[in-house]
Every structure is written in structure tokens, then in C-alpha cells.
Design an enzyme around this catalytic site. Structure first.
Site, PDB file in Angstrom:
ATOM      1  N   ASP A  48      66.900  45.520  24.251  1.00 52.79           N
ATOM      2  CA  ASP A  48      65.850  45.062  23.332  1.00 52.79           C
ATOM      3  C   ASP A  48      64.484  45.275  23.967  1.00 52.79           C
ATOM      4  OD1 ASP A  48      66.359  42.897  25.183  1.00 52.79           O
ATOM      5  OD2 ASP A  48      65.307  41.508  23.842  1.00 52.79           O
TER       6      ASP A  48
ATOM      7  N   GLU B 280      67.062  39.743  25.791  1.00 51.19           N
ATOM      8  CA  GLU B 280      66.370  39.340  27.009  1.00 51.19           C
ATOM      9  C   GLU B 280      64.937  38.928  26.711  1.00 51.19           C
ATOM     10  OE1 GLU B 280      64.142  39.365  30.738  1.00 51.19           O
ATOM     11  OE2 GLU B 280      63.750  40.589  28.983  1.00 51.19           O
TER      12      GLU B 280
HETATM   13  N1  BES Z   1      61.599  43.024  32.884  1.00 48.65           N
HETATM   14  C1  BES Z   1      60.925  41.803  32.596  1.00 48.65           C
HETATM   15  C2  BES Z   1      60.897  40.861  33.767  1.00 48.65           C
HETATM   16  C3  BES Z   1      60.000  41.266  34.893  1.00 48.65           C
HETATM   17  C4  BES Z   1      58.674  41.551  34.653  1.00 48.65           C
HETATM   18  C5  BES Z   1      60.485  41.324  36.170  1.00 48.65           C
HETATM   19  C6  BES Z   1      57.848  41.936  35.691  1.00 48.65           C
HETATM   20  C7  BES Z   1      59.682  41.689  37.195  1.00 48.65           C
HETATM   21  C8  BES Z   1      58.355  42.007  36.959  1.00 48.65           C
HETATM   22  C9  BES Z   1      61.604  41.114  31.438  1.00 48.65           C
HETATM   23  O1  BES Z   1      61.970  41.997  30.403  1.00 48.65           O
HETATM   24  C10 BES Z   1      60.649  40.132  30.810  1.00 48.65           C
HETATM   25  O2  BES Z   1      59.667  40.544  30.259  1.00 48.65           O
HETATM   26  N2  BES Z   1      60.984  38.852  30.886  1.00 48.65           N
HETATM   27  C11 BES Z   1      60.247  37.844  30.211  1.00 48.65           C
HETATM   28  C12 BES Z   1      61.186  36.684  30.099  1.00 48.65           C
HETATM   29  C13 BES Z   1      60.873  35.727  29.011  1.00 48.65           C
HETATM   30  C14 BES Z   1      60.858  36.322  27.644  1.00 48.65           C
HETATM   31  C15 BES Z   1      61.852  34.586  29.098  1.00 48.65           C
HETATM   32  C16 BES Z   1      59.013  37.462  30.996  1.00 48.65           C
HETATM   33  O3  BES Z   1      58.995  37.504  32.228  1.00 48.65           O
HETATM   34  O4  BES Z   1      58.015  37.149  30.342  1.00 48.65           O
HETATM   35 MN    MN Z   2      62.881  43.646  31.125  1.00 50.46          MN
HETATM   36 MN    MN Z   3      60.116  42.420  29.224  1.00 51.03          MN
END
Ligand code: BES
Ligand code: MN
Ligand code: MN
Length: 455
Positions: free
Chosen positions: A86, A151
Site C-alpha cells: 500500500d 502499513e
Molecule cells: N517506511 C515508512 C517507515 C519509515 C520512514 C522508516 C522513514 C524509516 C524511515 C512507513 O511506510 C511509514 O510511513 N510508517 C508510518 C507509520 C504510521 C502510519 C503508523 C510513519 O512512520 O508515519
Molecule cells: Mn513504508
Molecule cells: Mn510510509
């Protein structure tokens, strides 16, 4: 043929395949993309199935996930590869150079929503497995794929799926590529991720919008009050003022401080890359510490009153804001949501009504820094990048990583193939084609290295 030769031969074909994946607008947050979510899950499952990985699209109650499995032998370790198909909503569309779901190549980048987060990185592992199956005919480890579609929506249904499928998902180690390298030609393995807590705050005043000439001075304005409340969540030193907010904040160990000290960091370059004119944050901590080891609070969106063309003189009936707080060990979203609510209720004047909706979030994670799995991953990365990876903590969150530990008892290797300036969640999201290919080669090397580890 060797897997790495196959990969060389496939360089341009693989890019076309990734583009196909990117053309499916799999936005989990918006219901108009519901069918595309199904289509995208099916695309992933078909891709895996075509290389003889037993795959299925599994219903979760929300968007479907893809599960795939390849068994090499009972003696080989089992690697669970997690990722997400997604993507974030593409808006604002007018800031994109091209249509977000019509990938283009430019200056060595592939540009499209999902290019780095996370389709490009997931696909690197799919191709890693393919390189073995199309050449030697078997993978050095047992592989399980878990590629979900929620996710970006906090993995709401994945927890249950994992709890209900413990046997199916049993493994020795999890591999996640959904983060960034430290910089160009500076690969990284992450040993921590921040958690997150979500609240929505709504201030309600009069039962309808009122003329601000007739009523201004008599009736409190919910937008004014909401702004005031938000302004009081941080002090002049950038500290969050919510009572007890820092109670459970973990202090970095000496080893962690050493890792941070080793990281090359150019503040002005970093600043320039954001287009902002000054760095800002909690006093007493370096920029790197503030983004990875300290909790933060941000308003993600704020609404209320008239936002159309021209003027409209009103006292709006209500105002609301979406707020997230990034958490570090040992804070929990439940604790922080409760504390935020209590503080906001305490400081909110009684002439308006305050409604706080607590959405929870996810816990921060730390993974062991002294395991044989990590050493193997480090070797694999070094063999491709020709330099040792940096050990870093990341500021972003991947909700399910904690569940892998608590429900399946598994540690996770967080090996990011992207870059921080890949514009994840922003317009013109991109992935360096070179990073895609190196990610793919790292995947091939990783399976080899992990196969040597005795669990
Ligand atoms: N891939 C990211 C997480 C991430 C971002 C890891 C930058 C390391 C560095 C993931 O898809 C993401 O965006 N996660 C969200 C989680 C939330 C929706 C619970 C986030 O971090 O905002
Ligand atoms: Mn991600
Ligand atoms: Mn993300």
C-alpha cells in the site's frame, strides 16, 4: 548461470516490471481505491506464483495481504520477508512532475508514488528470490513473504492475522526493507524505530457558525482556542509540556551515543535539502538525536471555519486537529494518548467543549545489536556496497515490527535500500535505480549469508 549474472541480464526488464507494480494505485487510506488494493495484492501473488512460490491473497477484514512460501530444506533457516504494497495518497497532485501512478525515469531515478515506500524495496527482495529460482533452482534459505496492504494505515488488521497464523508464519528471522540508507553510498542497518501515538482534538463552541460582527466579543471562537491549546503543547525550548510526557523516555547507551557520533552529518546540507530556513527542535540534543532518539509532537492537519475563496466573517462552530507524537522506548501509545487527553482537558477553558479521540498507535522498537543475524546482514550489505553499513536508529515507524517480537518471538533486520530524500509521502516520490539494483543484489547476498547462521 549464477544469481548475480541473472540479475545483470534482467536489469532493464526488472525496471519495467517494477513500473507495472507502481502503476496500480494502491492507496490504503482512501476507499475509492479499494478495488485497486485487491488488484495490487493479486499482482504480487501472481508474480510470486509465477516463479513457483506458493502464494495466496489472504483476507484480513481490511485490505488483503499476500502470503507466499518457498521451502528449501528443514535444515536451512527460515526468513520471513515483510513489506507493504500500500502507498500514501498522492496529493497534492499539482506538485507532481508527472502523474503519480505513471512512473517515469529521470536522472537515474524512478519517479512514482510507492517507488521507495515500499514497492521498490519489496520488489528488490522478490527479485532476489527470483534470481535464485531462475538460476540455481533453489534458495539457500526457506523464505516466507508477508506483504501487507495496510502499513500506511497503522496495520490495523495485521496483528490479528499474525496471532491467528503463528504456525504458518514461524521463522528464524524477519527481514524488512522499508527504511533508508544513511546517505548516498552509505548503507545502513537500523537498530531502532520510533513508535507513534495519534489523537484527534475537536473544540466545539456555538451550535452553528455565527456572524463575527454581531457575536465577536461575546462568544469564544473554537479556532482561536484550538490554536492556543496547540501552542501550549510545547515550550520555548521545544519541550513537550504534557504532564508526565517524558516519564518513560529511554536514555541512549554509550554504544548508541558512539554510533551517533560516528555518523557524518552536514547540518547545512540537511537544511538545504528541506527548503526550510532554520533547523528547530528540542534544546540540548543534536539534530540526529532529535529525529531518532527523542519524542516529538506534530500537528498533521488542522481544520475549522471558512477556507473557501474570499472572506466570510464568522465565528466558526468548531475546529479540529490531527496530532501525532513520535515515541521512543519505553513510551507506549496508550500512555501517551491518555496523558495528552488529560493535559488538553486540564488547560482547555470551560466555555467550549473539548473532544479528544484517541487512536492509539504503535510502540517504538529496538532490535539486538549483537546477533549473528545482524553480522550476516552486515556482511551481505558490505559485499554489495563495498563499505560497512552504518548502524542507525530511524525516526519513522513500522507498526508490525514489535508484533513480530511479541507474538512470534522474532527479531527483525531493518535494512533500508531507500534514501531520506526519496520524497516518501511527498510529491515526486522516487527511488534511485542504482539503489533498486543494489537492494536486489543485497537481497541475493543476504540469503546466502543468512543460510550460514545457526539459529
Ligand atoms: N517506511 C515508512 C517507515 C519509515 C520512514 C522508516 C522513514 C524509516 C524511515 C512507513 O511506510 C511509514 O510511513 N510508517 C508510518 C507509520 C504510521 C502510519 C503508523 C510513519 O512512520 O508515519
Ligand atoms: Mn513504508
Ligand atoms: Mn510510509
Amino acid at each position: 548461470m549464477e544469481p548475480l549474472e541473472y540479475l545483470k541480464e534482467q536489469e532493464s526488464d526488472s525496471l519495467e516490471q517494477l513500473k507495472e507494480f507502481l502503476r496500480i494505485p494502491s492507496v490504503s487510506a482512501q476507499s475509492k481505491y479499494k478495488e485497486d488494493m485487491q488488484k495490487c495484492a493479486q499482482w504480487v501473488a501472481d508474480y510470486l506464483q509465477d516463479m513457483d512460490i506458493k502464494s495466496e491473497v489472504c483476507e484480513t477484514g481490511g485490505h488483503p495481504l499476500v502470503y507466499g512460501e518457498y521451502r528449501t530444506s528443514d535444515d536451512a533457516p527460515t526468513v520471513l520477508i515483510y513489506g507493504h504494497y500500500d502507498v500514501q495518497p498522492p496529493d497534492p497532485l499539482d506538485l507532481w512532475k508527472t502523474s503519480p501512478f505513471d512512473p517515469i525515469e529521470e536522472d537515474g531515478y524512478l519517479i512514482a508514488r510507492g517507488a521507495t515506500d515500499d514497492k521498490g524495496q519489496v520488489f528488490a527482495h522478490m527479485k532476489g528470490v527470483e534470481a535464485y529460482l531462475k538460476t540455481t533452482g533453489s534458495i539457500p534459505v526457506n523464505v516466507k513473504f508477508l506483504i501487507e496492504g495496510e502499513e500506511e494505515a497503522v496495520s490495523n488488521n495485521l496483528d490479528n492475522f499474525i496471532k491467528n497464523n503463528k504456525e504458518k508464519l514461524s521463522a528464524d528471522i524477519v527481514v524488512v526493507s522499508d527504511s533508508a540508507q544513511y546517505g548516498i553510498d552509505m548503507p545502513a542497518i537500523n537498530y531502532g524505530l520510533r513508535g507513534i501515538a495519534f489523537v484527534e482534538v475537536r473544540v466545539v463552541g456555538p451550535d452553528r457558525d455565527l456572524h463575527s460582527g454581531s457575536y465577536g466579543g461575546a462568544i469564544a471562537n473554537p479556532v482561536n482556542i484550538l490554536c492556543n491549546l496547540i501552542g501550549r503543547l510545547q515550550d520555548e525550548n521545544g519541550r513537550i509540556t504534557i504532564d508526565g510526557f517524558y516519564d518513560n523516555v529511554y536514555t541512549s547507551t554509550e554504544w548508541e551515543k558512539e554510533q551517533f557520533a560516528k555518523l557524518p552529518f552536514d547540518e547545512s546540507e540537511y537544511l538545504a535539502s528541506t527548503g526550510s530556513h532554520r533547523l528547530h527542535g528540542e534544546k540540548g540534543f543534536s539534530t540526529l538525536e532529535r529525529t531518532a532518539t527523542r519524542p516529538t509532537l506534530d500537528v498533521n492537519g488542522i481544520t475549522g471555519g471558512y477556507q473557501g475563496e474570499g472572506a466570510k466573517t464568522i465565528i466558526p462552530s468548531w475546529a479540529s486537529a490531527k496530532i501525532t507524537m513520535r515515541l521512543v522506548p519505553d513510551m507506549t501509545p496508550e500512555e501517551i494518548c491518555d496523558k495528552a487527553e488529560a493535559y488538553l482537558q486540564k488547560i482547555c477553558p470551560d466555555y467550549v467543549t473539548l473532544e479528544v479521540t484517541k487512536y492509539g498507535g504503535c510502540n517504538p522498537v529496538q532490535v539486538p545489536t549483537d546477533s549473528a543475524w545482524l553480522d550476516a546482514a552486515s556482511c551481505a550489505v558490505e559485499s554489495v556496497f563495498k563499505v560497512k553499513p552504518f548502524f542507525t536508529k530511524e525516526g519513522g515507524s513500522i507498526p508490525i515490527v514489535e508484533t513480530f517480537k511479541t507474538v512470534l518471538g522474532l527479531d527483525t533486520l531493518l535494512i533500508g535500500f531507500g534514501q531520506h530524500d526519496d520524497n516518501a509521502h511527498s510529491p515526486n516520490e522516487r527511488f534511485l535505480i542504482k539503489d533498486f539494483h543494489r537492494g536486489w543484489r543485497t537481497s541475493v547476498a543476504l540469503f546466502q549469508e543468512l543460510s550460514k547462521v545457526k539459529g
